[in-house]
Scaffold this active site. Structure first.
Site, PDB file in Angstrom:
ATOM      1  N   PRO A   2      21.078  -5.925  -6.768  1.00  0.00           N
ATOM      2  CA  PRO A   2      21.636  -7.223  -6.712  1.00  0.00           C
ATOM      3  C   PRO A   2      21.134  -7.968  -7.971  1.00  0.00           C
ATOM      4  O   PRO A   2      20.056  -8.039  -8.338  1.00  0.00           O
ATOM      5  CB  PRO A   2      21.216  -7.725  -5.237  1.00  0.00           C
ATOM      6  CG  PRO A   2      20.657  -6.773  -4.798  1.00  0.00           C
ATOM      7  CD  PRO A   2      20.195  -5.696  -5.594  1.00  0.00           C
ATOM      8  N   GLU A   3      21.965  -9.046  -8.261  1.00  0.00           N
ATOM      9  CA  GLU A   3      21.858 -10.142  -9.250  1.00  0.00           C
ATOM     10  C   GLU A   3      21.401 -11.447  -8.477  1.00  0.00           C
ATOM     11  O   GLU A   3      21.530 -11.453  -7.316  1.00  0.00           O
ATOM     12  CB  GLU A   3      22.682 -10.162 -10.432  1.00  0.00           C
ATOM     13  CG  GLU A   3      23.106  -8.901 -11.001  1.00  0.00           C
ATOM     14  CD  GLU A   3      24.365  -9.060 -11.976  1.00  0.00           C
ATOM     15  OE1 GLU A   3      24.532  -9.772 -12.448  1.00  0.00           O
ATOM     16  OE2 GLU A   3      25.045  -7.789 -12.234  1.00  0.00           O
ATOM     17  N   HIS A  91      17.232   4.924   5.728  1.00  0.00           N
ATOM     18  CA  HIS A  91      16.293   4.462   4.547  1.00  0.00           C
ATOM     19  C   HIS A  91      15.685   3.128   4.965  1.00  0.00           C
ATOM     20  O   HIS A  91      15.238   2.316   4.025  1.00  0.00           O
ATOM     21  CB  HIS A  91      17.561   4.212   3.604  1.00  0.00           C
ATOM     22  CG  HIS A  91      18.288   5.454   3.203  1.00  0.00           C
ATOM     23  ND1 HIS A  91      17.780   6.250   2.412  1.00  0.00           N
ATOM     24  CD2 HIS A  91      19.561   5.950   3.413  1.00  0.00           C
ATOM     25  CE1 HIS A  91      18.535   7.401   2.295  1.00  0.00           C
ATOM     26  NE2 HIS A  91      19.664   6.841   2.722  1.00  0.00           N
ATOM     27  N   ARG A 110      17.285   3.818  -2.778  1.00  0.00           N
ATOM     28  CA  ARG A 110      16.554   4.696  -4.104  1.00  0.00           C
ATOM     29  C   ARG A 110      15.035   4.394  -3.967  1.00  0.00           C
ATOM     30  O   ARG A 110      14.233   5.056  -4.776  1.00  0.00           O
ATOM     31  CB  ARG A 110      16.992   3.815  -5.238  1.00  0.00           C
ATOM     32  CG  ARG A 110      18.487   4.324  -5.330  1.00  0.00           C
ATOM     33  CD  ARG A 110      18.824   4.052  -6.746  1.00  0.00           C
ATOM     34  NE  ARG A 110      20.494   4.183  -7.020  1.00  0.00           N
ATOM     35  CZ  ARG A 110      20.947   4.150  -8.216  1.00  0.00           C
ATOM     36  NH1 ARG A 110      20.234   3.928  -9.313  1.00  0.00           N
ATOM     37  NH2 ARG A 110      22.579   4.315  -8.242  1.00  0.00           N
TER      38      ARG A 110
END
Length: 275
Positions: A2-3, A91, A110
């Site tokens: 995300p930004e 996750h 990730r």
């Protein structure tokens, strides 16, 4: 991803969900995410109250009673709040249980996300060490400093915008969108950007990021806010993810090239490479 807009949206969601709650316990399923002392993290967090949520660039800040938890979501990080039972999630890596009930869960496919627990007086020096630029706001993002820094730099302009030193929070998506609006090719060199272009860029950086915040960010792959809701800014994108489609401004086909290891979307007509 995300930004800044996505992180700000997450911040607002968490503020509505966990403000005032007291941490009862912290369970760490993937210790490598904790970048400060793991034992101290697990010992100091319990008993702390979430007093305020903040953000600096792409970093989330949990202001606790006498500590600050700094969280970076990296590529795939997400927070979810469960008021009752926490479901099995493949996750899920960090579980913050509150005394009032409810659990805040950090998920990361990730496992690139990071968390650090710092004393409040160390936060300013922490961000100074990151060389983080100003927030993209009229009262913080100084136009003259922006112009002066670009004028003496030989960096690839898009890479310069992405390195967080010019202005905090821009990532690949919003740099592409800003450059399309400003009609600037992503392969330009920073010093080639004229003062007139810098004025336009400055305006669009602020406007695009604010628009994205208002739309709850961009859901491209898996981003969602703290309520599990998708953003809608992706529907307003002009070039990002539009390879092979006609430019909405001139009709020429949008292209994608690799610059500095990142995919860059642009209109070859609107955004010419020559100065």
């Amino acid at each position: 991803m995300p930004e800044l807009p996505e992180v700000e949206t997450v911040r607002r969601g968490l503020e509505a969900l966990i403000l005032g709650k007291k941490i009862e316990s912290v369970k760490i399923g993937y210790p490598k995410m904790i970048k400060t002392d793991l034992k101290a993290f697990q010992e100091k967090a319990p008993g702390q109250v979430v007093e305020k949520m903040g953000r600096r660039g792409k970093y989330l800040l949990f202001y606790l009673t006498d500590q600050v938890l700094i969280s970076h979501l990296r590529m795939e990080g997400k927070y979810f709040y469960y008021p009752d039972q926490v479901p099995e999630r493949k996750h899920a890596h960090v579980f913050i249980r509150f005394e009032e009930g409810g659990t805040l869960v950090y998920e990361d496919v990730r496992k690139f996300g990071t968390m650090e627990l710092l004393a409040p007086e160390l936060v300013d020096s922490y961000f100074l060490s990151k060389k983080l630029g100003p927030e993209p706001k009229e009262d913080e993002f100084d136009l003259q400093v922006f112009q002066a820094t670009l004028a003496k730099s030989k960096k690839l302009f898009k890479s310069h915008l992405l390195d967080q030193t010019l202005v905090a929070g821009l990532g690949n998506i919003y740099v592409d969108e800003v450059l399309w609006r400003a009609k600037i090719h992503p392969s330009r060199i920073s010093s080639s950007i004229t003062n007139q272009e810098v004025v336009v860029l400055h305006q669009y950086i602020i406007e695009v990021l604010q628009e994205a915040i208002e739309k709850g960010g961009s859901t491209i792959r898996s981003y969602s806010n703290a309520f599990g809701e998708n953003g809608t800014m992706q529907h307003a994108h002009k070039v990002y993810g539009k390879t092979g489609q006609p430019c909405s401004r001139c009709g020429v086909i949008i292209e994608k090239i690799q610059l500095g290891g990142r995919g860059s979307h642009f209109c070859p007509n609107c955004q010419r490479g020559d100065v």
